[in-house]
Motif scaffolding. Structure first.
Motif, mmCIF file in Angstrom:
data_model
loop_
_atom_site.group_PDB
_atom_site.id
_atom_site.type_symbol
_atom_site.label_atom_id
_atom_site.label_comp_id
_atom_site.label_asym_id
_atom_site.label_seq_id
_atom_site.Cartn_x
_atom_site.Cartn_y
_atom_site.Cartn_z
ATOM 1 N N ALA A 81 0.833 -1.202 0.000
ATOM 2 C CA ALA A 81 0.000 0.000 0.000
ATOM 3 C C ALA A 81 0.870 1.256 0.000
ATOM 4 C CB ALA A 81 -0.935 0.004 1.197
ATOM 5 N N ASN A 82 1.971 1.234 0.765
ATOM 6 C CA ASN A 82 2.869 2.386 0.785
ATOM 7 C C ASN A 82 3.432 2.673 -0.603
ATOM 8 O OD1 ASN A 82 2.550 2.799 3.520
ATOM 9 N ND2 ASN A 82 4.382 1.661 4.096
ATOM 10 N N LEU A 83 3.856 1.626 -1.289
ATOM 11 C CA LEU A 83 4.406 1.816 -2.628
ATOM 12 C C LEU A 83 3.337 2.281 -3.610
ATOM 13 C CD1 LEU A 83 6.950 -1.113 -3.057
ATOM 14 C CD2 LEU A 83 7.424 1.324 -3.177
ATOM 15 N N LEU A 84 2.141 1.761 -3.473
ATOM 16 C CA LEU A 84 1.054 2.224 -4.333
ATOM 17 C C LEU A 84 0.825 3.718 -4.144
ATOM 18 C CD1 LEU A 84 -1.505 -0.704 -3.909
ATOM 19 C CD2 LEU A 84 -0.303 -0.094 -6.020
ATOM 20 N N ARG A 85 0.839 4.169 -2.904
ATOM 21 C CA ARG A 85 0.650 5.598 -2.653
ATOM 22 C C ARG A 85 1.794 6.409 -3.235
ATOM 23 N NH1 ARG A 85 0.894 7.334 2.263
ATOM 24 N NH2 ARG A 85 1.505 5.457 3.379
ATOM 25 N N MET A 86 3.006 5.894 -3.153
ATOM 26 C CA MET A 86 4.146 6.610 -3.718
ATOM 27 C C MET A 86 4.031 6.725 -5.234
ATOM 28 S SD MET A 86 7.356 5.242 -1.442
ATOM 29 C CE MET A 86 8.492 6.438 -2.121
ATOM 30 N N ASN A 87 3.309 5.798 -5.840
ATOM 31 C CA ASN A 87 3.081 5.841 -7.280
ATOM 32 C C ASN A 87 1.804 6.604 -7.638
ATOM 33 O OD1 ASN A 87 5.074 4.093 -8.978
ATOM 34 N ND2 ASN A 87 4.753 2.923 -7.110
ATOM 35 N N GLY A 88 1.155 7.208 -6.654
ATOM 36 C CA GLY A 88 -0.047 7.975 -6.909
ATOM 37 C C GLY A 88 -1.311 7.145 -7.040
ATOM 38 N N ARG A 89 -1.247 5.877 -6.673
ATOM 39 C CA ARG A 89 -2.408 4.990 -6.816
ATOM 40 C C ARG A 89 -3.130 4.886 -5.475
ATOM 41 N NH1 ARG A 89 0.976 0.243 -9.669
ATOM 42 N NH2 ARG A 89 -0.929 -1.008 -9.349
ATOM 43 N N ASP A 90 -3.679 6.031 -5.031
ATOM 44 C CA ASP A 90 -4.243 6.119 -3.690
ATOM 45 C C ASP A 90 -5.475 5.252 -3.508
ATOM 46 O OD1 ASP A 90 -2.268 7.947 -3.001
ATOM 47 O OD2 ASP A 90 -3.490 9.684 -3.523
ATOM 48 N N THR A 91 -6.337 5.193 -4.531
ATOM 49 C CA THR A 91 -7.560 4.394 -4.410
ATOM 50 C C THR A 91 -7.230 2.918 -4.253
ATOM 51 O OG1 THR A 91 -8.785 5.995 -5.761
ATOM 52 C CG2 THR A 91 -9.726 3.786 -5.530
ATOM 53 N N GLN A 92 -6.268 2.436 -5.012
ATOM 54 C CA GLN A 92 -5.868 1.041 -4.899
ATOM 55 C C GLN A 92 -5.208 0.770 -3.562
ATOM 56 O OE1 GLN A 92 -3.411 -0.315 -8.125
ATOM 57 N NE2 GLN A 92 -3.255 -2.403 -7.335
ATOM 58 N N ALA A 93 -4.394 1.715 -3.077
ATOM 59 C CA ALA A 93 -3.755 1.554 -1.769
ATOM 60 C C ALA A 93 -4.802 1.435 -0.670
ATOM 61 C CB ALA A 93 -2.825 2.725 -1.489
ATOM 62 N N LEU A 94 -5.847 2.253 -0.772
ATOM 63 C CA LEU A 94 -6.913 2.194 0.218
ATOM 64 C C LEU A 94 -7.613 0.849 0.182
ATOM 65 C CD1 LEU A 94 -8.725 3.476 2.344
ATOM 66 C CD2 LEU A 94 -10.064 4.511 0.486
ATOM 67 N N ALA A 95 -7.883 0.330 -1.005
ATOM 68 C CA ALA A 95 -8.542 -0.968 -1.125
ATOM 69 C C ALA A 95 -7.689 -2.072 -0.510
ATOM 70 C CB ALA A 95 -8.832 -1.276 -2.591
ATOM 71 N N VAL A 96 -6.379 -2.014 -0.738
ATOM 72 C CA VAL A 96 -5.477 -3.003 -0.146
ATOM 73 C C VAL A 96 -5.536 -2.931 1.375
ATOM 74 C CG1 VAL A 96 -3.041 -3.608 0.185
ATOM 75 C CG2 VAL A 96 -3.917 -3.153 -2.113
ATOM 76 N N MET A 97 -5.448 -1.714 1.914
ATOM 77 C CA MET A 97 -5.419 -1.573 3.371
ATOM 78 C C MET A 97 -6.756 -1.926 4.002
ATOM 79 S SD MET A 97 -2.434 -1.176 4.253
ATOM 80 C CE MET A 97 -3.063 -1.348 5.927
ATOM 81 N N GLN A 98 -7.857 -1.738 3.299
ATOM 82 C CA GLN A 98 -9.143 -2.174 3.837
ATOM 83 C C GLN A 98 -9.132 -3.678 4.070
ATOM 84 O OE1 GLN A 98 -11.762 -0.610 0.785
ATOM 85 N NE2 GLN A 98 -12.448 1.070 2.094
#
Length: 278
Positions: A81-98
């Motif tokens: 999720a951290n790496l996804l956020r660093m790549n600007g993929r915030d929605t996907q990062a949120l789905a992973v962390m959920q």
């Protein structure tokens, strides 16, 4: 997207003509994403902060494969999720962390990461609630307190945010990431001189990293002192990374009425109590 160190700049969004900056400075540095934690995840060849865009994408792909194999693993999920956020993929990062939070409802680190993902996706009140659940009153975590401050700043609650930063500094005095967050809070209300004071203090700390100095470069540049800002921005970075940051800084400062309006706003008398002004 340029080198990962430019995340410090690119996570700031120009808000109207005043060029207010949304600072997602969560759990460690104002402007920073987390270091990778250790665990059963693919090993990285260098720190995440030093990766360029290609390396970030490769690391994200490898973490994604590990996550698919074991989506319940908290270390893999948080890192991915951290790496996804660093790549600007915030929605996907949120789905992973959920999903990770559902599988690990009592894990403090997971809750903290889930709160960061919520904040990155604009779910500020939910993020505050989640990070609050991760906190323990008997052993408060200054990183979580600073994270709450960053979220409150994004909600326009500058006075509350700055109190949170000061609470964090009571626990971790002179911590550069907190000082940087506090400085950037003053950027949001146009008080650039106060912002620079805190950011210079942050940058002078022995444990300050390049991202803190990039924030300082930004604030110096917003005051029209671009040669000095460029000199600060180039410190400790590879030529390629420095060029990327400087190019972004130039582009942002060339926005119509950006630093000029913030500078003018700075001259406007501030309301007592560090209240936010728009």
């Amino acid at each position: 997207m340029p080198a990962s160190l430019t995340i410090t700049f690119t996570n700031r969004i120009l808000q109207g003509a005043a060029a207010s900056l949304l600072v997602l400075a969560l759990a460690g540095c104002s402007t920073t994403k987390d270091r990778m934690t250790t665990g059963s995840v693919p090993k990285l060849t260098k720190p995440v902060e030093e990766m360029d865009a290609t390396e970030l994408r490769s690391a994200t792909d490898r973490l994604g494969q590990a996550y698919e194999k074991n989506p319940r693993d908290p270390v893999t999920g948080v890192n991915y999720a951290n790496l996804l956020r660093m790549n600007g993929r915030d929605t996907q990062a949120l789905a992973v962390m959920q999903q990770v939070a559902i599988a690990n409802p009592g894990d403090r680190n997971v809750l903290a990461a889930y709160g960061k993902a919520q904040a990155a996706a604009g779910q500020f009140q939910q993020a505050l609630d989640t990070i609050g659940r991760a906190q323990t009153p008997d052993r408060p975590d200054w990183k979580l307190i600073s994270a709450q401050g960053a979220i409150l700043d994004q909600m326009g609650r500058a006075s509350d945010a700055r109190q949170r930063y000061r609470d964090a500094l009571d626990i971790q005095p002179n911590e550069p990431s907190i000082l940087s967050n506090l400085g950037m809070s003053y950027v949001l209300t146009g008080d650039l001189r106060t912002a620079e004071t805190y950011l210079r203090s942050a940058a002078s700390q022995p444990t300050a990293d390049s991202r803190v100095r990039q924030n300082l470069a930004l604030v110096v540049g917003l005051q029209g002192r671009f040669p000095e800002a460029e000199q600060i921005a180039r410190r400790e970075l590879s030529p390629q990374q420095a060029d990327a940051n400087v190019a972004y800084l130039r582009g942002m400062l060339s926005q119509p009425n950006s630093w000029q309006k913030l500078a003018a706003k700075e001259k406007t008398p501030q309301v007592a109590g560090d209240s936010n002004t728009n």
